[in-house]
Design an enzyme around this catalytic site. Structure first.
Site, PDB file in Angstrom:
ATOM      1  N   GLY A 259       0.903  -1.244  -0.036  1.00  0.00           N
ATOM      2  CA  GLY A 259       0.116   0.349  -0.073  1.00  0.00           C
ATOM      3  C   GLY A 259       0.775   1.436   0.088  1.00  0.00           C
ATOM      4  O   GLY A 259       0.266   2.250  -0.125  1.00  0.00           O
TER       5      GLY A 259
ATOM      6  N   GLU B   1      -1.796  -0.012 -12.893  1.00  0.00           N
ATOM      7  CA  GLU B   1      -3.033  -1.125 -13.499  1.00  0.00           C
ATOM      8  C   GLU B   1      -4.446  -0.475 -13.622  1.00  0.00           C
ATOM      9  O   GLU B   1      -4.701   0.704 -12.844  1.00  0.00           O
ATOM     10  CB  GLU B   1      -2.879  -1.982 -11.922  1.00  0.00           C
ATOM     11  CG  GLU B   1      -1.895  -3.245 -11.821  1.00  0.00           C
ATOM     12  CD  GLU B   1      -1.948  -3.860 -10.508  1.00  0.00           C
ATOM     13  OE1 GLU B   1      -1.038  -4.655 -10.316  1.00  0.00           O
ATOM     14  OE2 GLU B   1      -2.696  -3.388  -9.633  1.00  0.00           O
TER      15      GLU B   1
ATOM     16  N   PHE C 188      -7.945   0.200 -11.752  1.00  0.00           N
ATOM     17  CA  PHE C 188      -8.116   0.501 -10.341  1.00  0.00           C
ATOM     18  C   PHE C 188      -9.452  -0.265 -10.138  1.00  0.00           C
ATOM     19  O   PHE C 188     -10.537  -0.179 -10.684  1.00  0.00           O
ATOM     20  CB  PHE C 188      -8.566   1.981 -10.240  1.00  0.00           C
ATOM     21  CG  PHE C 188      -8.544   1.827  -8.537  1.00  0.00           C
ATOM     22  CD1 PHE C 188      -7.764   1.809  -7.637  1.00  0.00           C
ATOM     23  CD2 PHE C 188      -9.867   2.764  -8.159  1.00  0.00           C
ATOM     24  CE1 PHE C 188      -8.108   1.668  -6.025  1.00  0.00           C
ATOM     25  CE2 PHE C 188     -10.213   2.886  -6.796  1.00  0.00           C
ATOM     26  CZ  PHE C 188      -9.280   2.407  -5.652  1.00  0.00           C
TER      27      PHE C 188
ATOM     28  N   ARG D 108       7.859 -14.793   2.586  1.00  0.00           N
ATOM     29  CA  ARG D 108       8.059 -15.157   3.833  1.00  0.00           C
ATOM     30  C   ARG D 108       7.163 -15.710   4.462  1.00  0.00           C
ATOM     31  O   ARG D 108       5.826 -15.866   3.699  1.00  0.00           O
ATOM     32  CB  ARG D 108       8.269 -13.712   4.485  1.00  0.00           C
ATOM     33  CG  ARG D 108       7.067 -12.938   4.318  1.00  0.00           C
ATOM     34  CD  ARG D 108       6.744 -11.682   5.261  1.00  0.00           C
ATOM     35  NE  ARG D 108       5.527 -11.080   5.181  1.00  0.00           N
ATOM     36  CZ  ARG D 108       5.088 -10.185   4.310  1.00  0.00           C
ATOM     37  NH1 ARG D 108       5.679  -9.757   3.333  1.00  0.00           N
ATOM     38  NH2 ARG D 108       3.802  -9.926   4.517  1.00  0.00           N
TER      39      ARG D 108
ATOM     40  N   VAL E 179       1.955 -13.318   8.884  1.00  0.00           N
ATOM     41  CA  VAL E 179       1.441 -13.104  10.219  1.00  0.00           C
ATOM     42  C   VAL E 179       0.459 -14.128  10.487  1.00  0.00           C
ATOM     43  O   VAL E 179      -0.095 -14.885  11.390  1.00  0.00           O
ATOM     44  CB  VAL E 179       0.902 -11.704  10.457  1.00  0.00           C
ATOM     45  CG1 VAL E 179      -0.025 -11.665  11.943  1.00  0.00           C
ATOM     46  CG2 VAL E 179       2.100 -10.667  10.833  1.00  0.00           C
TER      47      VAL E 179
ATOM     48  N   ARG F  73      -6.178 -10.392  15.024  1.00  0.00           N
ATOM     49  CA  ARG F  73      -4.544  -9.674  15.413  1.00  0.00           C
ATOM     50  C   ARG F  73      -5.067  -8.524  16.770  1.00  0.00           C
ATOM     51  O   ARG F  73      -5.532  -7.623  16.596  1.00  0.00           O
ATOM     52  CB  ARG F  73      -4.151  -8.902  14.370  1.00  0.00           C
ATOM     53  CG  ARG F  73      -3.865  -9.839  13.121  1.00  0.00           C
ATOM     54  CD  ARG F  73      -2.983  -8.935  12.310  1.00  0.00           C
ATOM     55  NE  ARG F  73      -2.573  -9.551  11.018  1.00  0.00           N
ATOM     56  CZ  ARG F  73      -1.549  -9.158  10.177  1.00  0.00           C
ATOM     57  NH1 ARG F  73      -0.959  -8.142  10.245  1.00  0.00           N
ATOM     58  NH2 ARG F  73      -1.652  -9.869   8.875  1.00  0.00           N
TER      59      ARG F  73
HETATM   60  C1  MV4 Z   1      -4.981  -1.867  -5.627  1.00  0.00           C
HETATM   61  C2  MV4 Z   1      -6.410  -1.563  -5.170  1.00  0.00           C
HETATM   62  C3  MV4 Z   1      -7.345  -1.570  -6.401  1.00  0.00           C
HETATM   63  N1  MV4 Z   1      -6.999  -1.776  -7.753  1.00  0.00           N
HETATM   64  N2  MV4 Z   1      -4.850  -2.308  -6.995  1.00  0.00           N
HETATM   65  C4  MV4 Z   1      -3.229  -1.847  -1.399  1.00  0.00           C
HETATM   66  C5  MV4 Z   1      -2.081  -2.786  -0.784  1.00  0.00           C
HETATM   67  C6  MV4 Z   1      -1.407  -3.345  -2.033  1.00  0.00           C
HETATM   68  N3  MV4 Z   1      -0.908  -4.739  -1.645  1.00  0.00           N
HETATM   69  C7  MV4 Z   1      -2.380  -3.231  -3.028  1.00  0.00           C
HETATM   70  N4  MV4 Z   1      -3.397  -2.440  -2.551  1.00  0.00           N
HETATM   71  C8  MV4 Z   1      -4.561  -2.020  -3.622  1.00  0.00           C
HETATM   72  N5  MV4 Z   1      -4.178  -2.308  -4.658  1.00  0.00           N
HETATM   73  C9  MV4 Z   1      -5.744  -2.125  -8.086  1.00  0.00           C
HETATM   74  N6  MV4 Z   1      -5.421  -2.186  -9.314  1.00  0.00           N
HETATM   75  C10 MV4 Z   1      -6.680  -1.414  -4.059  1.00  0.00           C
HETATM   76  C11 MV4 Z   1      -5.648  -1.760  -3.125  1.00  0.00           C
HETATM   77  C12 MV4 Z   1      -6.002  -1.379  -1.824  1.00  0.00           C
HETATM   78  C13 MV4 Z   1      -6.212  -2.635  -1.066  1.00  0.00           C
HETATM   79  C14 MV4 Z   1      -5.901  -3.969  -1.272  1.00  0.00           C
HETATM   80  C15 MV4 Z   1      -5.710  -5.135  -0.400  1.00  0.00           C
HETATM   81  C16 MV4 Z   1      -6.216  -4.772   0.838  1.00  0.00           C
HETATM   82  C17 MV4 Z   1      -6.574  -3.579   1.397  1.00  0.00           C
HETATM   83  C18 MV4 Z   1      -6.447  -2.304   0.550  1.00  0.00           C
HETATM   84  C19 MV4 Z   1      -6.922  -1.280   0.913  1.00  0.00           C
HETATM   85  C20 MV4 Z   1      -6.781   0.023  -0.009  1.00  0.00           C
HETATM   86  C21 MV4 Z   1      -6.568  -0.281  -1.169  1.00  0.00           C
END
Ligand code: MV4
Length: 463
Positions: free
Chosen positions: A165, A200, A202, A292, A295, A339
């Site tokens: 994030g 990417e 969204f 890895r 958690v 958690r």
């Molecule tokens: C995104 C997304 C929406 N669309 N990618 C946030 C953490 C990172 N690992 C990837 N994340 C996101 N990527 C695209 N193309 C929204 C998030 C995201 C999110 C993803 C997983 C768990 C919580 C989140 C909270 C806000 C945004």
């Protein structure tokens, strides 16, 4: 087999690794900072060495200090746990040159997966579904505009060296792109020393679903199915469950088979987690891979009966996967993890200090992974996770009922914890129906106008 292992971590995960070593008859060496002298990982390890001052940068992240301790104690391997040095390819390389086995994948694989844009292209080539997006890094604002036009707004720009994030920007129309592109670039360069960006499509309200895998050094890979981790705030997971209510047996098999193929190609070794976003059409798209132990690994252990940490150690020692794990994997029942963080329940700021009362729940289907104890002190320098409460049941309803009664029986006094928040989540009708996504926790945020003007009486808030 290894005779002695050093654990380059602290808290509950250091204890978790010690548990695995004790069961395997392996001696353990704990390293600790000056703030952790009285920690349980120090008490339960066979040997312990202080490696520096409280701040992680001066102790747990100090590579020469960790390696010196390993050499002094003559260990054959290092388990990095999660966070800290666990996904640091340079550390894995230093281990290798010091003839110490790093319990994780080869450094090249850690490095490849650490570059999110490369990981994405690698998974795409291997046939794992990804979101529509750019190919390679975005070289210029112009190139970004062209990709965005092709993909269709809204798009998201991410830092290739980021993950979890950090360094992301959502772009809803072409006019916003130039400013956000340059902001993301300089933020990534400052935070990671690398300004590479990719793009990417969204997804507005994704669910976060991840697959656990195990891979040995003989080319064998196995999927241990999925965990759903959509209950999070500010990119910190709060509650995870396995299996996901959204994954059908057919999807589970389809993705599992694709991951086995792709990770075999990559030469993956170790436990690993492949993160996906689920879109509104319930389609899964790969976003990142973690190299890895995570958690939330216990919920997979509860449902599959596989000890993931023992498996990591045995795989690093050269064991064959199918000698360790009975296949096919059968998913038994349902597991949930809460958690428990030491944090203020409304401000979410860390709450360090002395734990005066610590009553841990038990009974059928309850597991607690923690390094906290009554009269112990939670130092302010580290992650706020103080315990993981895991329940297992024959089905989701039983796992939830066990979680609710276990939360009621978990008494922590002296510091604030997230226990009251977890009780609210477990009582929420949408959560109970499995009807939630990554925006779910927004409903529990304090509203701006009534935002904690003065502290309520502390006693009323103590968990
Ligand atoms: C995104 C997304 C929406 N669309 N990618 C946030 C953490 C990172 N690992 C990837 N994340 C996101 N990527 C695209 N193309 C929204 C998030 C995201 C999110 C993803 C997983 C768990 C919580 C989140 C909270 C806000 C945004």
């Amino acid at each position: 087999m290894f005779k002695k292992i050093l654990i380059a971590n602290r808290g509950e995960i250091a204890l978790r690794v010690i548990c695995a070593c004790k069961e395997l008859g392996i001696r353990t060496v704990a390293v600790y900072s000056e703030a952790d002298r009285n920690s349980l990982h120090v008490r339960f390890a066979d040997e312990a060495i202080c490696i520096g001052p409280p701040r992680s940068a001066d102790s747990y992240l100090n590579v020469p200090a960790v390696i010196s301790a390993a050499e002094l104690c003559n260990v054959e391997a290092i388990h990095p746990g999660y966070g800290l040095l666990s996904e640091n390819a340079n550390f894995a390389e230093v281990c290798e040159t010091s003839h110490i086995k790093f319990i994780g994948p080869p450094p090249e694989v850690t490095r490849l997966m650490g570059e999110k844009e490369k990981a994405r292209m690698t998974m795409k080539k291997a046939g794992v579904p990804i979101l529509p997006g750019s190919e390679g890094v975005l070289e210029s604002e112009q190139e970004a505009l062209e990709w965005a036009k092709q993909i269709g707004y809204p798009v998201i720009i991410k830092a290739s060296a980021g993950g979890g994030g950090r360094g992301m920007r959502v772009i809803r129309e072409a006019g916003e792109l130039p400013a956000l592109f340059h902001a993301a670039q300089s933020e990534a360069a400052a935070a990671f020393g690398n300004g590479d960006l990719y793009m990417e499509k969204f997804i507005e309200r994704p669910r976060h679903i991840e697959f656990q895998v195990l891979a040995d050094s003989h080319g064998n890979v196995l999927s241990l199915n999925e965990r759903e981790c959509s209950v999070q705030r500010r990119h910190q997971k709060l509650l995870e469950e396995s299996p996901s209510t959204q994954i059908t047996p057919q999807m589970r098999k389809e993705i599992g088979d694709k991951l086995v193929k792709s990770l075999t190609n990559i030469g993956y070794q170790n436990a690993g987690t492949i993160e996906f976003l689920m879109d509104e059409q319930r389609k899964l798209h790969f976003i990142e891979m973690n190299t890895r132990i995570q958690v939330e690994h216990p919920i997979t252990e509860m449902c599959t009966g596989v000890d993931l940490v023992k498996s990591q150690i045995l795989i690093a020692a050269g064991a064959k996967l199918f000698d360790l794990v009975k296949t096919p994997i059968e998913m038994r029942g349902h597991a949930i993890e809460c958690r428990i963080n030491a944090e203020h329940p409304e401000k979410f700021t860390p709450s360090a200090g002395k734990v005066t009362v610590f009553n841990v729940p038990g009974g059928t289907g309850v597991r607690v992974d923690t390094a906290a104890y009554a009269e112990g002190v939670i130092p302010p320098y580290y992650d706020s996770l103080i315990a993981k409460l895991i329940t297992h049941g024959q089905d989701r309803a039983e796992a939830m009922a066990r979680m609710q009664r276990a939360l009621d029986m978990f008494i922590v006094e002296g510091i604030f914890t997230s226990i009251p928040l977890h009780k609210k989540i477990l009582a929420d009708p949408d959560f109970r129906a499995g009807n939630y996504d990554t925006k779910f926790m927004e409903r529990f945020m304090p509203k701006k106008e009534e935002k904690v003007k003065k502290d309520p009486a502390p006693e009323a808030l103590r968990a």
